[in-house]
Enzyme design. Structure first.
Site, mmCIF file in Angstrom:
data_model
loop_
_atom_site.group_PDB
_atom_site.id
_atom_site.type_symbol
_atom_site.label_atom_id
_atom_site.label_comp_id
_atom_site.label_asym_id
_atom_site.label_seq_id
_atom_site.Cartn_x
_atom_site.Cartn_y
_atom_site.Cartn_z
ATOM 1 N N ARG A 127 -25.201 -5.978 6.849
ATOM 2 C CA ARG A 127 -24.632 -7.289 6.507
ATOM 3 C C ARG A 127 -24.760 -8.279 7.661
ATOM 4 N NH1 ARG A 127 -18.947 -6.315 3.508
ATOM 5 N NH2 ARG A 127 -19.712 -7.951 2.147
ATOM 6 N N GLU A 147 -19.030 -8.868 9.517
ATOM 7 C CA GLU A 147 -20.088 -8.256 10.313
ATOM 8 C C GLU A 147 -21.026 -9.285 10.938
ATOM 9 O OE1 GLU A 147 -18.687 -5.393 7.180
ATOM 10 O OE2 GLU A 147 -19.365 -7.490 7.176
ATOM 11 N N LYS A 177 0.844 -1.189 0.000
ATOM 12 C CA LYS A 177 0.000 0.000 0.000
ATOM 13 C C LYS A 177 0.879 1.238 0.000
ATOM 14 C CE LYS A 177 -4.422 -1.174 2.144
ATOM 15 N NZ LYS A 177 -5.292 -0.984 3.326
#
Length: 633
Positions: free
Chosen positions: A399, A371, A285
């Site tokens: 979710r 979740e 990243k």
């Protein structure tokens, strides 16, 4: 802006579509990657946006569009903040400066924006399921096309990718899954040896020999089993692919995701392989911009900044955000009550849990992008006497809805507190991240207590109230800061189901749920109307509503949730049940998707300005008074 700087980006400015890219000699791909990385830095530093993840996918984006025949071949990106380079290479380079702005490019891949955006994304962990569906459709229709899912390593912490891979393995579909591993979370084996190994095991010769060998050995079960075990043990020593192979995938990697030559050659080899394929690449990243490499979390989503200086604090004082109010409260509450635990599905920074993790590491649980698990593990903790607090965005709680019903509510209404951030309009992330539905899907659940604070201090007191409640409770609050009300250190429980009158007026009564109280007060000053801070969406303050209905000619409900099934609907249901005939105007988010832009742009589109509300009230009053005159005549 920077568009048109052909001299600075000589190769990139030639690329108006992947077809242009595929006409380049392979030797020009590395220079193109450098130009694309520089273009991202120049653009995003000026306008803000998702940054570090896109810097990490420069080479991968180029290699994918270079090797595959897009858009005929389908690329399905997972968490869409990886896809800025994809947008640049697919004809949207000169509009990148509009991304996340009103009327500009969407922040994530979106089907109606480009034929190259094959699947709309915003939430993570959906790419493999979608790409598998496309691969099955291609097979059913007899179409020769490749389907590729590009998933970030964070996306692999969810359960859905493994459900999809289990299905893909059983289907034997022609599907390529690329794991963009940008945290070296599975294996650090990057280098010449692993790159060479990857190229070897993807070659046609090796794969042909493997398949022929399996055919020959299939008649000798003991020999086949011996060969399979030997292959697994060898691979287990040099690659982490055994798990994926058990799911029916041919695992390749890990390879260096910034080595263009290796990427292109490996993808070419894998493009023509049949059945489920899994390519594991290692990227970094923030690649190419040192501050982002050193702190990719800080540079994940950025506001405009000076590339020479990096992100620096403005030093300007500002009001607390609701996330910060929650972060302070959860630490203070944990100091009082050792039963408190805090759970987040991979949103530590966004939800305000950084300090809590530092001070209470043994009571902090980041469950990853999972979740469903977050809700059910909280339910399990509550069963054993702990007091779990689930910090979650409104859009992500969707979710885990089945678990909220089945594992929290049905399980004797367990005392789990949901701190619901980003409720209502979120702004630049658009409709995938708007918290538009939580009041509607929570309000129908038996035993649920739902609160909406009008300011920062009320948020703190509601969190305390919900934590003390012996049952499921939710406090939902918007993105960003409040009106600047000082937060009291003392915690005081609010009487459940009781609102308050903030202003006495006549004619119109405004019933506000949450931050729209500020709008209600502005409107009331113009109309000399009554204002009620309702505080509780469930249970409603029935006595207060009936009192206001008896003394006014129009009730107006205000909430930053869709009108259908929301707080206003609850008011309507009460009045109907009590056979109270009074006109009611429900103001909330409209029954359509709100396009991305600033939070203010989005709220204006939803009708949340003083002028818009005044106009609607005056129109409704005119209708009501006309109806009264008609009945009297």
């Amino acid at each position: 802006m920077i568009m048109g700087q052909t001299g600075k980006y000589p190769t990139l400015m030639q690329i108006d579509s992947p077809a242009d890219l595929r006409r380049l000699p392979e030797s020009q791909l590395e220079p193109l990657a450098e130009e694309l990385r520089s273009f991202l830095l120049d653009t995003i530093s000026q306008i803000g946006g998702h940054f570090a993840a896109s810097l990490g996918t420069v080479e991968l984006s180029i290699a994918l569009h270079y090797v595959f025949d897009t858009p005929h071949d389908r690329l399905v990106w997972d968490v869409g903040h990886q896809a800025y380079c994809h947008k640049v290479l697919t004809g949207r380079r000169d509009r990148l400066h509009t991304i996340r702005k009103k009327g500009g490019l969407a922040p994530f891949p979106r089907r109606d924006e480009s034929e190259y955006d094959t699947f709309g994304v915003g939430h993570s962990s959906t790419s493999i399921s979608a790409a598998l569906g496309m691969a099955i459709a291609a097979r059913r229709k007899g179409e020769a096309r490749r389907c590729v899912a590009i998933i970030g390593d964070g996306g692999m912490t969810a359960g859905q990718p493994f459900e999809a891979m289990n299905h893909a393995g059983a289907e034997g579909a022609d599907l390529l899954v690329i794991l963009n591993d940008n945290n070296m979370s599975i294996s650090p084996n990057v280098g010449a040896l692993s790159n060479r190994f990857a190229q070897l095991i993807t070659s046609r010769f090796v794969n042909t020999m493997r398949q022929q060998g399996k055919k020959v050995l299939s008649s000798v079960p003991s020999a086949l089993e011996l060969a399979r075990r030997a292959e697994e043990h060898v691979k287990g020593m040099v690659t982490p692919g055994t798990l994926f192979e058990e799911l029916g995938f041919n695992y390749v990697g890990p390879i260096d995701g910034h080595d263009m030559e290796t990427l292109v050659h490996t993808l070419r080899n894998m493009r023509d392989l049949k059945g489920p394929q899994f390519l594991h690449i290692i990227t970094r990243k923030g690649k190419g911009y040192a501050p982002a490499e050193e702190d990719p979390v800080k540079y994940h989503g950025v506001s405009p900044f000076d590339p020479e200086l990096g992100i620096v604090s403005s030093g300007k004082p500002r009001s607390m955000t609701y996330s910060e109010v929650f972060g302070d409260w959860v630490c203070d509450m944990a100091a009082r009550d050792p039963r408190l635990t805090a759970i987040t599905p991979a949103m530590r920074e966004g939800s305000g849990l950084v300090r809590f993790e530092q001070e209470y590491p043994d009571r902090y649980f980041d469950v990853g992008i999972a979740e469903q698990h977050a809700v059910t593990v909280a339910a399990g903790m509550a069963c054993e006497g702990l007091k779990p607090v689930v910090a979650i965005y409104s859009t992500f709680l969707q979710r885990g809805y089945d678990q909220l019903i089945h594992d929290v509510v049905v399980n004797d209404a367990l005392p789990v507190l949901f701190a619901i951030d980003r409720a209502g309009c979120v702004g630049a992330d658009g409709p995938t991240h708007n918290g538009a539905y939580d009041l509607s899907f929570l309000r129908c659940l038996p035993g649920m207590v739902i609160m909406a604070p009008a300011d920062e201090n009320e948020c703190r007191q509601m969190l305390y109230t919900g934590f003390l409640h012996d049952g499921p409770a939710a406090v939902r609050y918007p993105r960003g800061g409040g009106p600047g009300v000082p937060v009291e250190k003392e915690m005081t429980a609010l009487p459940i189901g009781k609102g308050e009158i903030r202003r006495r007026g006549r004619g119109v009564a405004l019933l506000a749920f949450g931050w729209p109280l500020a709008l209600a007060e502005e409107v009331a000053d113009v109309l000399d109307a009554t204002v009620a801070n309702m505080r509780f969406v469930k249970p409603l303050d029935e006595a207060l509503i009936l009192e206001l209905a008896a003394g006014h000619e129009l009730l107006v409900t205000l909430e930053e949730n869709v009108v259908e099934g929301g707080a206003g609907s609850g008011v309507n249901e009460l009045l109907q049940a009590r056979e109270v005939a009074i006109p009611v105007l429900n103001i909330g988010m409209p029954d359509r998707l709100l396009e991305h832009g600033s939070q203010e742009d989005m709220r204006e589109a939803a009708g949340f300005t003083t002028e818009q509300i005044l106009a609607r009230i005056r129109g409704r009053l005119g209708e009501a008074r006309a109806n009264i005159r008609t009945r009297q005549a």
